[in-house]
Motif scaffolding. Structure first.
Motif, PDB file in Angstrom:
ATOM      1  N   HIS A 279       0.449   4.331  -2.736  1.00  0.00           N
ATOM      2  CA  HIS A 279       0.476   5.641  -2.479  1.00  0.00           C
ATOM      3  C   HIS A 279       1.457   6.543  -3.074  1.00  0.00           C
ATOM      4  CE1 HIS A 279      -2.700   3.974   0.318  1.00  0.00           C
ATOM      5  NE2 HIS A 279      -2.139   3.902   1.423  1.00  0.00           N
TER       6      HIS A 279
ATOM      7  N   ARG B  32       0.868  -1.045   0.136  1.00  0.00           N
ATOM      8  CA  ARG B  32       0.025  -0.004  -0.133  1.00  0.00           C
ATOM      9  C   ARG B  32       0.881   1.298   0.182  1.00  0.00           C
ATOM     10  NH1 ARG B  32      -3.763  -3.053   3.121  1.00  0.00           N
ATOM     11  NH2 ARG B  32      -2.916  -2.953   4.974  1.00  0.00           N
TER      12      ARG B  32
ATOM     13  N   GLU C 186      -3.411   8.127   4.748  1.00  0.00           N
ATOM     14  CA  GLU C 186      -3.055   6.964   4.395  1.00  0.00           C
ATOM     15  C   GLU C 186      -1.709   6.409   4.545  1.00  0.00           C
ATOM     16  OE1 GLU C 186      -5.919   4.826   3.599  1.00  0.00           O
ATOM     17  OE2 GLU C 186      -6.816   6.607   4.378  1.00  0.00           O
TER      18      GLU C 186
ATOM     19  N   ARG D 186      -1.073   5.940   8.286  1.00  0.00           N
ATOM     20  CA  ARG D 186      -1.793   5.255   8.552  1.00  0.00           C
ATOM     21  C   ARG D 186      -0.808   3.583   8.604  1.00  0.00           C
ATOM     22  NH1 ARG D 186      -6.096   5.502   6.521  1.00  0.00           N
ATOM     23  NH2 ARG D 186      -7.299   6.494   8.371  1.00  0.00           N
TER      24      ARG D 186
END
Length: 296
Positions: free
Chosen positions: A233, A229, A257, A260
């Motif tokens: 991103h 991820r 994001e 996180r």
């Protein structure tokens, strides 16, 4: 090209018996908030300027100030009744308080009152303000262009910083992936050791059940998804920078994001080197988020 929300432009002009100066300032804002200070008798000017700004600016707290004077306005100046009344009331209160304290004050003079800000105001303009309003609209175009130019210049610098930071995030993510891969054998060995220790010290324990629980712990510490991820991103952020325009809100969401995934990576690390990379990622993402706050 992305644009910063910070900008400034100023200009001066003259038309007929009027002279003016104006300033347009912009700072960070969640949406578009325009505050305009201009003579209210210039009918149609404010909505026209607001419309022009709205076409080219989507975010930021903007202040537009227009100061207008008449070259031959001396005869048209008049006392501002409300300002005069307020000044006289304040003067009476000061003199009364001074008398109570036996303090002697110098006599007040009319010229002192006239010097107060707002005491004098321009009288009504008899001539049609239409031509002046039309000229101000025309003169506003280069002012807005200069303002946008400054925002674009700062945006270009911001873009360079953000691209460098994204490159560093990409590098750290690759380091985290390598460390996570190298950690697998260590975790497998730890799993085998723990399984043997538990079976040796627990009577009647189901070896398969114990192995399943330890394997579950290993799965929960896997950081493959977080790394994937983070890479996604980075690609999404670069695509937004390539698109340009008003992408500040989308970039801000991406920063959340990023943060996180970095937090989850740190919580799953169970390895000093991987934890160090995760903490460096968190610090870098915080820096990116501060920069993104200024993107339109």
């Amino acid at each position: 090209m992305i644009r910063s929300m910070t900008g400034f432009a100023s200009g001066k002009g003259a038309f007929g018996s009027f002279q003016w100066s104006w300033e347009l300032r912009g700072v960070n804002g969640k949406g578009l908030d325009l505050r305009m200070r201009a003579p209210d008798w210039l009918e149609g000017l404010e909505p026209a300027l607001r419309g022009e700004i709205g076409k080219r600016v989507t975010r930021g707290n903007l202040t537009l100030s227009l100061r207008l004077t008449r070259v031959d306005a001396g005869a048209d100046m008049a006392l501002n009744p409300s300002a005069l009344a307020a000044a006289l009331d304040a003067l009476a209160e000061i003199e009364a308080e001074a008398a109570k304290r036996a303090i002697s004050l110098a006599p007040s003079r009319a010229v002192d009152l006239l010097a107060l800000r707002g005491m004098m105001e321009a009288g009504a303009v008899d001539e049609d303000p239409g031509p002046l309003v039309s000229r101000l609209k025309t003169e506003f175009t280069p002012l807005l262009a200069a303002f946008i130019g400054m925002r674009e210049g700062e945006g270009k610098a911001l873009e360079t910083i953000l691209r460098d930071q994204l490159k560093r995030v990409e590098t750290l993510t690759a380091e985290a992936a390598d460390l996570a891969e190298a950690r697998k054998e260590q975790m497998a060995e730890t799993l085998r050791t723990n399984l043997v220790r538990i079976l040796d010290n627990t009577d009647g324990a189901d070896p398969d059940r114990v192995a399943q629980e330890l394997a579950l712990l290993t799965v929960r510490s896997d950081v493959t998804e977080e790394i994937d991820r983070l890479r996604a991103h980075v690609g999404a952020a670069r695509a937004l920078l390539d698109t340009g325009g008003a992408v500040g809100r989308k970039l801000d969401f991406l920063m959340q994001e990023f943060n996180r995934e970095a937090n989850t990576l740190c919580s799953k690390a169970q390895n000093a080197d991987l934890s160090a990379v995760g903490l460096e990622l968190k610090a870098l993402i915080d820096q990116m988020r501060e920069q993104v706050q200024n993107v339109e």
